[in-house]
Design an enzyme around this catalytic site. Sequence first.
Site, short mmCIF file in Angstrom:
data_model
loop_
_atom_site.label_atom_id
_atom_site.label_comp_id
_atom_site.label_asym_id
_atom_site.label_seq_id
_atom_site.Cartn_x
_atom_site.Cartn_y
_atom_site.Cartn_z
N PHE A 131 26.00 -39.71 1.17
CA PHE A 131 26.05 -40.44 -0.10
C PHE A 131 27.20 -41.43 -0.05
O PHE A 131 28.32 -41.06 0.25
CB PHE A 131 26.24 -39.48 -1.28
CG PHE A 131 26.21 -40.20 -2.61
CD1 PHE A 131 25.02 -40.44 -3.27
CD2 PHE A 131 27.39 -40.65 -3.21
CE1 PHE A 131 24.98 -41.12 -4.48
CE2 PHE A 131 27.37 -41.32 -4.42
CZ PHE A 131 26.16 -41.56 -5.06
N ASP A 187 34.09 -42.40 5.09
CA ASP A 187 34.04 -42.41 3.63
C ASP A 187 34.68 -41.13 3.12
O ASP A 187 34.08 -40.06 3.17
CB ASP A 187 32.57 -42.52 3.18
CG ASP A 187 32.40 -42.51 1.66
OD1 ASP A 187 33.34 -42.08 0.95
OD2 ASP A 187 31.32 -42.90 1.19
N LYS A 237 37.41 -41.72 -6.29
CA LYS A 237 37.47 -40.46 -7.02
C LYS A 237 38.89 -39.96 -7.32
O LYS A 237 39.53 -40.48 -8.23
CB LYS A 237 36.62 -39.41 -6.29
CG LYS A 237 35.12 -39.72 -6.38
CD LYS A 237 34.24 -38.50 -6.17
CE LYS A 237 32.79 -38.79 -6.59
NZ LYS A 237 31.94 -39.39 -5.57
C1 LIG Z 1 31.17 -40.54 -5.33
C2 LIG Z 1 31.04 -41.09 -3.97
C3 LIG Z 1 30.83 -42.46 -3.75
C4 LIG Z 1 30.60 -43.44 -4.87
O1 LIG Z 1 31.69 -43.54 -5.73
P1 LIG Z 1 31.50 -44.18 -7.19
O2 LIG Z 1 32.90 -44.20 -7.73
O3 LIG Z 1 30.58 -43.30 -7.94
O4 LIG Z 1 30.94 -45.54 -6.99
C5 LIG Z 1 30.77 -42.90 -2.44
N1 LIG Z 1 30.93 -42.05 -1.41
C6 LIG Z 1 31.16 -40.74 -1.58
C7 LIG Z 1 31.35 -39.85 -0.40
C8 LIG Z 1 31.20 -40.21 -2.87
O5 LIG Z 1 31.38 -38.90 -3.05
#
Ligand SMILES: *Cc1c(COP(=O)(O)O)cnc(C)c1O
Length: 402
Positions: free
Chosen positions: A136, A221, A250
């Site tokens: 994700f 990420d 986050k």
């Molecule tokens: C939550 C998340 C995102 C997206 O972040 P947003 O602030 O919702 O745009 C991208 N990568 C990972 C691994 C995430 O957990």
Amino acid sequence: MSATDVLQEKYAASMMLTYGMPPVALARGCGCTVWDVDGNSYLDLVGGIAVSALGHAHPALIAAVTEQVGTLAHTSNLYLHERQVELAVRLIRLLGVDGRVFFGNSGAEANEAAIKLVRRAQGAERPVIVAADGGFHGRTMGALSLTGKSSIRAPFGPFGVDVRFVPFGDAAALADAVRQDTAAVFLEPCLGEGGVVPAPAGYLKAAREACDQAGALLVVDEIQSGIGRTGEWFAHSAEGITPDVLTLGKGLGGGLPIGACVGIGKCGSALGKGDHGSTFGGNPVACAAALAVLDTIERDGLLANATTVGASLAAGIEALGHPLVAGVRGAGLWLAIVLAKPVATAVAATAQRAGFLVNAAQPDAVRLAPPLILTAAEADAFTEALPAILDAASVVAPSQEA
Ligand SMILES: *Cc1c(COP(=O)(O)O)cnc(C)c1O
């Protein structure tokens, strides 16, 4: 009608229903406890999806944000300001690398910056990005194109990014997919939305080698895994690799919206003047919040707290020997209770009734991503309540699962 019912009715009439109907309407929080609009309290083991690193209404966050909003709330990026530079320097120092930072307002924006960065660095001869099934990376069009869940991606294609998906955790499949046409590999060190699934040991190292061999860049990420979630500042450090690009979001802002794309080594200079921008990116208030988060994690030993409380929470849940618990995955205060049946939604609902917020990340995985300040006593309270929560969920028919 309860205050929650009233709000839900207004929500249903006025909000796009992209999130379905949230079952709880939160009014306030303090530490790891939140209260809903009807006065019910909950132990918050979701932490706003791994965001509220310092819990709720933390004095350090209140002080930093209040001070900054009362001094200078916004500059745009036509002007620089101290907090932004301080935060960039601090992140680079924590990483222990040479690098440069671009700030946005969310995780998705951090990944959008990373996508543009690798395009700029690699040129048109390398149109492909490799990403993992079950991964994700966000909901905007670029980040979504890399997201390995076709049910949320497919309705919105075609995308401007040519993505090759590989099974997560399979080093041989990854090496095979990273070729001369590949600009970059995007990977989470541990799937977050995918249900807190850590990569097998050595996977990131294999990804690093595959990238080096093919001339591709490695983008890690850490939007969910970073900033102390696993008991380390960055989850990839435990794997002994250095990525070319790191994305954060986050927990970095502790509840204030901020995202960061860190270009390491020569990737720090891949984007030049005019290549990218964001009106609010690196906003002074968000940067002040992030600095308070980093300060507090350091000052209060929250990495060690995440490690020890997380380990005892995981061990405590496993020791219950409950038939519905197949195991516990994850590290630090970032865990999935793996269920023997796909009843995670029911578990989240029965937990809520018992006064605990947990998240059904996958049909068979209940995610815990509480504030890093969670105490051993709070963790124990959940472990003690869990058997009754699971028993109640067991009697819910699987057909009620979303
Ligand atoms: C939550 C998340 C995102 C997206 O972040 P947003 O602030 O919702 O745009 C991208 N990568 C990972 C691994 C995430 O957990």
